[in-house]
Scaffold this motif. Sequence first.
Motif, PDB file in Angstrom:
ATOM      1  N   SER A 124     -72.904 -15.376  37.708  1.00 59.76           N
ATOM      2  CA  SER A 124     -72.243 -14.162  37.246  1.00 59.76           C
ATOM      3  C   SER A 124     -72.709 -12.972  38.070  1.00 59.76           C
ATOM      4  O   SER A 124     -73.856 -12.916  38.526  1.00 59.76           O
TER       5      SER A 124
ATOM      6  N   TYR B  54     -68.278  -5.750  24.351  1.00 60.99           N
ATOM      7  CA  TYR B  54     -68.587  -6.632  25.460  1.00 60.99           C
ATOM      8  C   TYR B  54     -70.083  -6.921  25.486  1.00 60.99           C
ATOM      9  O   TYR B  54     -70.896  -6.026  25.652  1.00 60.99           O
TER      10      TYR B  54
ATOM     11  N   GLN C 211     -64.567  -9.130  32.967  1.00 61.45           N
ATOM     12  CA  GLN C 211     -64.566  -8.024  32.020  1.00 61.45           C
ATOM     13  C   GLN C 211     -64.856  -6.747  32.794  1.00 61.45           C
ATOM     14  O   GLN C 211     -65.743  -6.719  33.645  1.00 61.45           O
TER      15      GLN C 211
ATOM     16  N   THR D  24     -67.603 -13.954  36.468  1.00 64.00           N
ATOM     17  CA  THR D  24     -68.320 -15.227  36.478  1.00 64.00           C
ATOM     18  C   THR D  24     -67.498 -16.277  37.216  1.00 64.00           C
ATOM     19  O   THR D  24     -66.250 -16.269  37.173  1.00 64.00           O
TER      20      THR D  24
ATOM     21  N   GLY E 222     -69.379 -17.800  19.950  1.00 57.65           N
ATOM     22  CA  GLY E 222     -68.958 -17.432  21.297  1.00 57.65           C
ATOM     23  C   GLY E 222     -67.675 -18.130  21.685  1.00 57.65           C
ATOM     24  O   GLY E 222     -66.858 -18.496  20.852  1.00 57.65           O
TER      25      GLY E 222
ATOM     26  N   ASP F 228     -76.732 -15.949  21.308  1.00 55.26           N
ATOM     27  CA  ASP F 228     -75.609 -16.237  20.442  1.00 55.26           C
ATOM     28  C   ASP F 228     -75.762 -17.574  19.728  1.00 55.26           C
ATOM     29  O   ASP F 228     -74.970 -17.910  18.854  1.00 55.26           O
TER      30      ASP F 228
ATOM     31  N   GLY G  14     -69.091 -20.234  34.647  1.00 53.64           N
ATOM     32  CA  GLY G  14     -70.082 -19.364  34.034  1.00 53.64           C
ATOM     33  C   GLY G  14     -71.492 -19.520  34.562  1.00 53.64           C
ATOM     34  O   GLY G  14     -72.393 -18.796  34.121  1.00 53.64           O
TER      35      GLY G  14
ATOM     36  N   ALA H 221     -64.298 -18.336  24.646  1.00 52.68           N
ATOM     37  CA  ALA H 221     -63.316 -17.399  25.187  1.00 52.68           C
ATOM     38  C   ALA H 221     -62.595 -16.686  24.057  1.00 52.68           C
ATOM     39  O   ALA H 221     -62.275 -17.265  23.030  1.00 52.68           O
ATOM     40  N   THR H 222     -62.318 -15.421  24.272  1.00 50.87           N
ATOM     41  CA  THR H 222     -61.651 -14.588  23.283  1.00 50.87           C
ATOM     42  C   THR H 222     -60.438 -13.935  23.914  1.00 50.87           C
ATOM     43  O   THR H 222     -60.547 -13.356  24.992  1.00 50.87           O
TER      44      THR H 222
ATOM     45  N   GLY I 275     -60.721 -13.274  29.225  1.00 51.36           N
ATOM     46  CA  GLY I 275     -61.598 -14.271  28.641  1.00 51.36           C
ATOM     47  C   GLY I 275     -63.051 -13.994  28.954  1.00 51.36           C
ATOM     48  O   GLY I 275     -63.508 -12.852  28.911  1.00 51.36           O
ATOM     49  N   GLU I 276     -63.788 -15.042  29.306  1.00 51.22           N
ATOM     50  CA  GLU I 276     -65.193 -14.901  29.671  1.00 51.22           C
ATOM     51  C   GLU I 276     -65.374 -14.786  31.188  1.00 51.22           C
ATOM     52  O   GLU I 276     -66.496 -14.643  31.659  1.00 51.22           O
ATOM     53  N   THR I 277     -64.266 -14.843  31.954  1.00 50.33           N
ATOM     54  CA  THR I 277     -64.366 -14.830  33.408  1.00 50.33           C
ATOM     55  C   THR I 277     -64.536 -13.425  33.972  1.00 50.33           C
ATOM     56  O   THR I 277     -65.371 -13.192  34.845  1.00 50.33           O
TER      57      THR I 277
END
Length: 564
Positions: A502, A46, A448, A495, A24, A78, A499, A26-27, A444-446
Amino acid sequence: MVVGGAALVWQGAPSEGILLVCRGGATPPGEMHRRRQPFKTPVSRYPFLRRSWSFIILFLPRAALATGGLFSEEPLPDTVKTSTPAIEAAPSAPLEDPSFAPRITWAVRLGASVAVDTSFDRRGEQIFELGLSGALELHADLTDDISAHVLPRFAQVTAVDREGGDRAALYMDVPEAYLTLSRGILRLRAGTLVHAWGSANIFTPSDILNPVDLRRSIAMSRDGSRIPVLGVEATLALSPLVLRAVVQPFFTSSRFYLAGWDSGFAPLVLQQGAMLPDLDGVLGRATADRVGDELLVIDRPNERPDHLTLGLRATVSLGDLDLSTTFVWGYEPLPRLAIDPDFSVVGGAVLDAVAQKRPIDLFDPTIGAALGRLQDKLGKQVPLIEGSYPRRTVFGIDASWALDPVILIADATYTLSRTHYTQSFAPIGLPAIDAVVGVEYVDGETFQAVLELFSLVTLNVPASVRLAILEPRGTGLAAERTVFTPGAAAAVRYTILEGELSFEALLAGSFTRNDLVFAPQIKWRASDAHSFRLGGVLIEGKPDGYGGAYTQNDQLIVGYEWTP
């Protein structure tokens, strides 16, 4: 239908040689779309979409609409444990690669969920549901070239209706399980497989290789609704071209409920003025739920290799642009059903009499008139029941183009003949086009987000008929026509607090029929082990459409999750 709740997740491996693997983080947005690893099975880009909802299938005539309830199926965590056993000396032949050690990764999940309806205004409506579930995911790298994967699941749901009656079902079908052999540019997978083809995330016209389990909730993950099918998949990586071929040698049918559950087919059938036989009174609730969807299929494809399904796909990568073409020769996911109305009246009277343990009222004028017409039809050898799975041939094209921070997608298919139903509930085969264009944004993970516009296009509709669900009730029109059913779907996840909190939501609807499905959810992660959920499902629409048939399925969900 239950869409949220508590989940107890166990993760682990044999005590010797445990290695904790965390996946996992941030991507970068552009990397979210990279499916170009030649041997990677395409899945949703996602994670929150993998655990969100497959509503769009409900608007498709080929997929029939909403069905029986079940809690949502979250993806396995994950974070998993990995075991790397030591290689012990043995009299067998030495390994080709002495440095290789088998690697086993696994995770266990147990879950529970509860849902309550927002109104109790229909007789027989199920107002409370409790679900229990479990899953084991096991992946083993046996050698450098060979790996094995298995994902068995079970789920049990109990529903209580407004009058206090209860209904229960256990789902424990063939699990996804396969062996993988990778040699250079070639990869082979064999076993019970699940496929995910196409570029779109929510509305997926190219993703048709697996039959679907429509006994489950409309508010469950699409991954959980696919039925694994025995088959072989070959992938050939000839950069920049990737070729895939799938052969499923035996026919596998979708599963659905005729009646008994709030989201069975009964509301749609009754809406068109047709009747379904009362199987509960004759077979009992449990047996009717188990075999009801098979009883009316009198011409089911045999389990022979000549009833195979074939899928072909080619993908070429041109920088940040992926272009794919798809061909599928298989079967429609739902049977083509037709019951003579007089036979339905007479048969229904017989079943009612058996269920209620009383004589048949042969002096009833309705039954008498139907029986007379039925005798004439039998004398002329007129077919009274049609129940079959027609062949279907589908051609598709799709594309995805990464333009950081967004990804543009397009996906379209053309079906030579797809079964629709008229407003007199008579089946009719018509050519059809399904198309979707969309955009995806990832921060990122914030944050989508996915937005997709789709259209169901039914071609060559005769002037003498109107299509059920897709058109307003009425008589036929003056000329042959094309019926457009446009709509949109959007999914968002945001999020805050690193995180810990969310917000997720999915909204889907059709423009011409005003069908609407909305499913929001808030999740608070109180600690690494404890999280709480609050969500709901809202369904609305015109009385003669999908939304009107299933508007009683609005629900509120409160859930708790523990991950040790």
